[in-house]
Design an enzyme around this catalytic site. Structure first.
Site, mmCIF file in Angstrom:
data_model
loop_
_atom_site.group_PDB
_atom_site.id
_atom_site.type_symbol
_atom_site.label_atom_id
_atom_site.label_comp_id
_atom_site.label_asym_id
_atom_site.label_seq_id
_atom_site.Cartn_x
_atom_site.Cartn_y
_atom_site.Cartn_z
ATOM 1 C CE1 TYR A 22 -69.349 29.735 -17.850
ATOM 2 C CE2 TYR A 22 -68.889 27.674 -16.725
ATOM 3 C CZ TYR A 22 -68.705 28.522 -17.794
ATOM 4 O OH TYR A 22 -67.868 28.169 -18.797
ATOM 5 C CG ASP A 76 -44.613 9.471 -12.483
ATOM 6 O OD1 ASP A 76 -44.952 8.277 -12.540
ATOM 7 O OD2 ASP A 76 -45.065 10.360 -13.221
#
Lengths: 673, 420
Positions: free
Chosen positions: B163, B301
């Site tokens: 930023y 998973d």
């Protein structure tokens, strides 16, 4: 039920549906003429709804006109006019008196008291809002005039006229050519434009169904001193022409060709875009034709005249008739060929009625058929079983592929010119594949890819042609669409699938285009031979384009380099200077020690001898110098670039030389002999 | 014992409630604890051996590695870079940075180290070139910003950095990428640049550590757990009575285990990075492993992506290969959910997903990767996955009840020592 209809039923290509639907009880057998069949199933010939009917009528007439001119090697000049006909005018044409409505409530578009109340209230509200807006000085759109509610019966009628400079028709044949469906006996095999061979006949059936008005035909053949004029309609039940007038008129202008005028129901508003697309795409694939399209109506703002000018005078040769390839025939076809052949014995039959069967090969085939076949046996005496055996052998035996000589592709030269003429693209490349074979039918795929141009949408624009006519409907499932969108990696050719205006043109010609769907509007994606030919043709085009695009990018980089580099100068010099400044502060406050050159530099920064601007200037100078060097290098590498020239076609003033021509995609030579 | 178990399993086939049959197979917790203890003991003895470095393999000349540098040395490195560039500009020669290439062609998997390292190829980033001007400018800007951080001695996040000059950086991936380049250039870790990523990982369980001076007890962190601090240099004083570390891919499974206080039944530390691990979580895991000498078991998973996550923990990502020495945790065991578990635990068809084309491609590609190939068990599992074309998430176990994971599946896995 299937074959018991009549002797005529054998010519009906798609029967069954209309017949089997009859009540199950064994009722009186009804004969149906081919004209009746097509009247009932007009959708299979592209006559689905009034709008599509108008479109199909136009295309059938245009395609007939082009065929006719090409058949006598004349550069086609085709004029097509669509005239909108007012209801009252239409009524007077058919001799119907315009009647005022007496019982208003009888009509579908009658406005009931309740509906009127609602409408008035709405109008009042609108006016109020407008008055308010006007008071506030707001600009508003003109209120849209309340549309007259269009009733169901409100059909639009159009007079479609097509005039060409083609072969014309023999005076006596005209009634049968128009008034009898499926009357021609086509023998052999040939690349043809038409899809069903129905041509103007279907338009006639449609005019009969929608307006009842007859078709008017004027025609004259070369060196005929009269014009045949014929007004006729068709007796649908008997499939015979019904002649109103058939006479010879004076031919003052020595015109040859045909002019066909038909009045039909249609819908210009919904099919306007399709018809214009069709004309434009036809102009792309037929750049040697001059096409004039006119739309005339009472509302002058809707009128339009579009001229698609001729761009070249090199015309593809007329497609040759060829014989069937043994691997492409079915049982019925073999039987028909046997019935029609003039050859006596089996050997001659095989040798002469098929391509790629020589005498010795025919003998080998007969030997393979079995002991009850012999070369000398009469071909007409073959039993059904024997014919099946022949068919089986045709399926299994190996034959040379049919050659593509009988095909007449548009040609790379013409395709390129057509694309340039109609789209004015920034870049274009074309490719013509060699003949390949699918199920015994030869086919040739030609492709063009263009970048940029006018009236082209962002992304991929597909232009499909089959046997040199544009295909506009059912694009999604077509092999060309699927290939262009899914199987071409555009980015690898430096083409952006989303940000470039890409035109993909693929023309397939064949003795038999494997259409899918009832309307014959697309070529299925499941034929791997065609799919791979299409893919490789497009890829070839892209490869050609890539080198051009890379050059263009380089040229653009040349132009933009300085600007792009300069854009970063403030940020860069700012970053470096700020870093130095912070270090200078540390140096000044003696928090950190720097030595030698570094210390010197930092003191210059703190005394503002060196500022941000110093860095900017130095960097700008450097960029200037690098840019100059690179531009010099680029210029020595690529040479001086040429400005694109304007493309025009100049008609030779003194025509009629005999040429020996040689064409390449980019250039053509003609030697007067 | 094994054949006997098999026999029993076969007789269970007709059992309707397979969840229950698996549960019946569980032995008392004390016995399970015994097996884990043996694992823990072997792990702590094994990891006492010295870890190899690039220098040991005499690869230090051809491969590069970064180290933690003090703020002061980072500062002087940047200063000398800026001075060099400034002088070059003032002399009218333009300027350029010499940046180590982080492209995949410049990566090397070293089997002895079991991680990816960066080779020594450099690329030049001159200012006066259209293709490099952008990166060159961003590099200069980032260097200057980090110099500021060094002088002020503060930490900022990657987002903060982005930023400060949105117009130049355009999006955060660009400033992040150059930040990694700068780490390579200076030869220091990213944390030495005082730039941190926002926290993503969470930890819960039998662990006590100090974060910036505060003592944290991870057993008293509720369901959500303690966020892993982004700057690892402020973490210290790790103490634990856990027997193993359980690495969890998904937040959902983590919450389940935290709520059920799984770590009290079997003393452990549970960590998740909610998907692909960030630098802080990887640093934290490595620190735990090194200091507490605990075995690490992973619960991911049953899909190629799960294994990929395992690989990033294990041998590092290509993006951060320059710092793989500090970021990787060796010797992670794959506990579950493994492709073979789908049938073994009778996970019903409706809970399994068919793999997409992309999944299968990723799976096949991974079979070629060195870190998979070095473990025959993994190759077998991955081949099975690619062959059956089925994948399943950890949540597929919830089909037998939400607590099946913590009450049956994991205890049984531990009891059977079913990790590879």
């Amino acid at each position: 039920m299937e074959t018991g209809g009549s002797s005529e039923s054998s010519v009906e290509p798609k029967k069954g549906k209309s017949k089997t639907r009859r009540k199950p009880k064994e009722s009186v057998l009804k004969q149906k003429s081919p004209a009746e069949f097509f009247a009932e199933n007009k959708n299979i010939a592209g006559f689905d709804n009034p709008g599509k009917c108008l479109y199909t009528t136009v295309r059938e007439l245009v395609e007939n006109a082009l065929d006719s001119a090409e058949s006598i090697s004349e550069l086609p000049v085709v004029e097509i006019t669509i005239e909108e006909i007012e209801r009252s005018e239409f009524n007077s044409m058919i001799g119907l008196v315009d009647r005022e409505r007496v019982d208003e409530a009888l009509y579908d578009d009658y406005e009931s008291a309740k509906a009127r109340e609602k409408r008035l209230a709405k109008e009042a509200r609108n006016q109020e809002i407008q008055a308010k807006n006007a008071l506030l000085g707001k600009k508003t759109k003109e209120p849209t005039p309340v549309k007259g509610i269009k009733g169901r019966g409100e059909a639009s009628f159009y007079r479609v006229t097509c005039k060409d400079n083609g072969k014309g028709m023999p005076h006596d044949d005209i009634p049968n050519m128009f008034g009898r469906v499926l009357s021609g006996t086509k023998y052999g095999l040939k690349q043809t434009r038409g899809k069903f061979g129905l041509g103007a006949k279907m338009a006639l059936i449609w005019s009969k169904m929608s307006t009842g008005l007859p078709i008017e035909i004027s025609s004259s053949m070369k060196a005929q001193n009269y014009i045949s004029f014929c007004r006729l309609d068709i007796d649908i039940h008997r499939n015979i022409p019904h002649i109103h007038l058939h006479e010879k008129q004076e031919n003052k202008e020595r015109w040859h060709g045909a002019k066909i005028q038909v009045v039909i129901e249609g819908n210009w508003t919904t099919y306007r875009a399709k018809i214009l697309h069709y004309m434009r795409q036809m102009a792309v694939i037929t750049p040697y034709a001059q096409l004039l399209f006119k739309f005339i109506s009472d509302a002058s703002d809707k009128n339009m005249t579009i001229k698609f000018a001729r761009r070249t005078d090199s015309m593809p040769p007329v497609p040759l008739e060829t014989k069937h390839h043994p691997s492409s025939v079915d049982l019925l076809l073999i039987k028909r060929l046997i019935a029609e052949t003039s050859k006596q014995n089996l050997l001659q039959f095989l040798q002469h009625e098929f391509v790629n069967i020589g005498k010795s090969y025919a003998e080998r085939l007969i030997g393979e058929m079995g002991p009850d076949f012999s070369p000398k046996m009469a071909v007409k005496s073959l039993t059904d079983q024997q014919i099946v055996r022949i068919h089986q052998l045709f399926r299994q035996a190996k034959f040379d592929d049919p050659s593509g000589k009988c095909l007449s592709p548009a040609g790379e030269y013409n395709l390129r010119l057509g694309i340039i003429k109609e789209l004015h693209p920034d870049l274009v490349s074309t490719y013509s594949g060699s003949a390949q074979v699918f199920e015994g039918h030869p086919f040739i795929v030609e492709a063009g890819v263009s970048i940029g141009g006018k009236d082209v949408k962002l992304g991929i624009n597909i232009f499909r042609f089959a046997n040199r006519i544009p295909l506009l409907f059912e694009q999604g499932a077509d092999v060309v669409t699927r290939t262009a969108i899914k199987r071409i990696n555009w980015s690898s050719y430096k083409i952006s699938q989303w940000q470039d205006k890409i035109g993909v043109f693929v023309s397939v010609v064949s003795t038999k285009i494997p259409f899918k769907g009832t309307g014959k509007e697309y070529i299925g994606d499941d034929i791997s031979e065609i799919a791979s030919a299409v893919k490789s043709a497009i890829q070839q085009c892209c490869t050609q384009l890539k080198t051009k695009i890379v050059k263009k990018i380089q040229a653009r980089e040349q132009q933009e380099r300085k600007r792009r580099l300069s854009w970063y100068i403030p940020s860069y010099s700012g970053a470096i200077y700020d870093g130095l400044k912070e270090m200078a502060e540390l140096h000044g406050s003696k928090k950190r020690r720097y030595e030698g050159e570094d210390a010197e530099l930092l003191s210059k920064v703190s005394t503002r001898l060196i500022t941000k601007d110093t860095f900017r200037q130095k960097l700008a100078q450097h960029v200037e110098q690098v840019d100059y060097e690179m531009a010099l290098e680029y210029a020595t590498q690529s040479g001086v670039s040429e400005e694109p020239r304007e493309d025009i076609f100049i008609q030779p003033l003194e025509a009629k030389y005999n040429f020996i021509g040689c064409m390449s995609p980019n250039i053509g030579f003609r030697l007067i002999s | 014992m094994a054949p006997e178990k098999k026999k029993r399993r076969r007789s269970d086939d007709d059992g309707e409630d397979s969840a229950l049959t698996f549960k019946n197979r569980l032995k008392p917790d004390s016995i399970i604890l015994q097996t884990i203890r043996s694992l823990s003991a072997s792990s702590s003895s094994a990891s006492t051996s010295k870890t190899l470095t690039l220098a040991d393999l005499s690869l230090s000349s051809t491969c590069r590695e970064v180290t933690d540098l003090s703020l002061d040395s980072v500062q002087s490195k940047i200063e000398s870079l800026i001075l060099r560039v400034a002088k070059s500009i003032l002399s009218g020669d333009g300027c350029s940075f010499d940046v180590p290439s982080r492209s995949s062609a410049n990566q090397l998997y070293v089997p002895e180290l079991d991680r990816i390292v960066l080779k020594d190829k450099n690329t030049l980033r001159p200012f006066a070139n259209v293709s490099t001007v952008r990166k060159s400018t961003i590099t200069a800007r980032i260097l200057q910003l980090i110099l500021q951080l060094c002088i002020k001695s503060i930490h900022v996040t990657k987002r903060d950095l982005f930023y400060t000059d949105v117009k130049l950086f355009q999006d955060q991936t660009q400033s992040d990428a150059v930040l990694d380049d700068v780490s390579c250039m200076l030869g220091c870790t990213r944390s030495s640049l005082n730039v941190i990523a926002s926290e993503k990982g969470v930890v819960v369980g039998r662990l006590i550590f100090s974060d910036n001076g505060d003592m944290i007890d991870c057993t008293k962190m509720g369901m959500g757990g303690k966020a892993i601090p982004p700057n690892i240099d402020r973490v210290g004083d790790m103490q634990s009575d856990a027997l193993f570390i359980l690495l969890v891919e998904k937040d959902a499974a983590f919450i389940r285990l935290a709520e059920d206080r799984f770590y009290n039944r079997f003393p452990c530390i549970i960590v998740t990075a909610k998907g692909q691990p960030d630098v802080a979580t990887r640093l934290f895991l490595r620190k735990m492993k090194m200091e507490l000498k605990l075995p690490v078991l992973a619960l991911v998973d049953s899909d190629p992506y799960g294994l990929k996550i395992l690989s990033v923990y294990g041998c590092g990502s290509k993006n951060m290969s320059y710092d793989s020495a500090n970021l990787t945790t060796p010797d992670i065991k794959w506990l579950g959910v493994r492709p073979s578990d789908l049938d073994k635990y009778k996970i019903p068809e409706e809970c399994r997903l068919s793999m997409t084309e992309q999944d299968i491609k990723t799976g096949k590609d991974m079979l070629e990767e060195d870190f998979v190939k070095k473990n025959p068990g993994w190759v077998e599992e991955l081949s099975l996955m690619v062959k059956t074309k089925q994948k399943a998430e950890i949540q597929a176990l919830s089909t037998f009840g939400f607590q099946y994971l913590s009450e049956v599946y994991l205890p049984l896995k531990l009891q059977q020592q079913d990790w590879i």
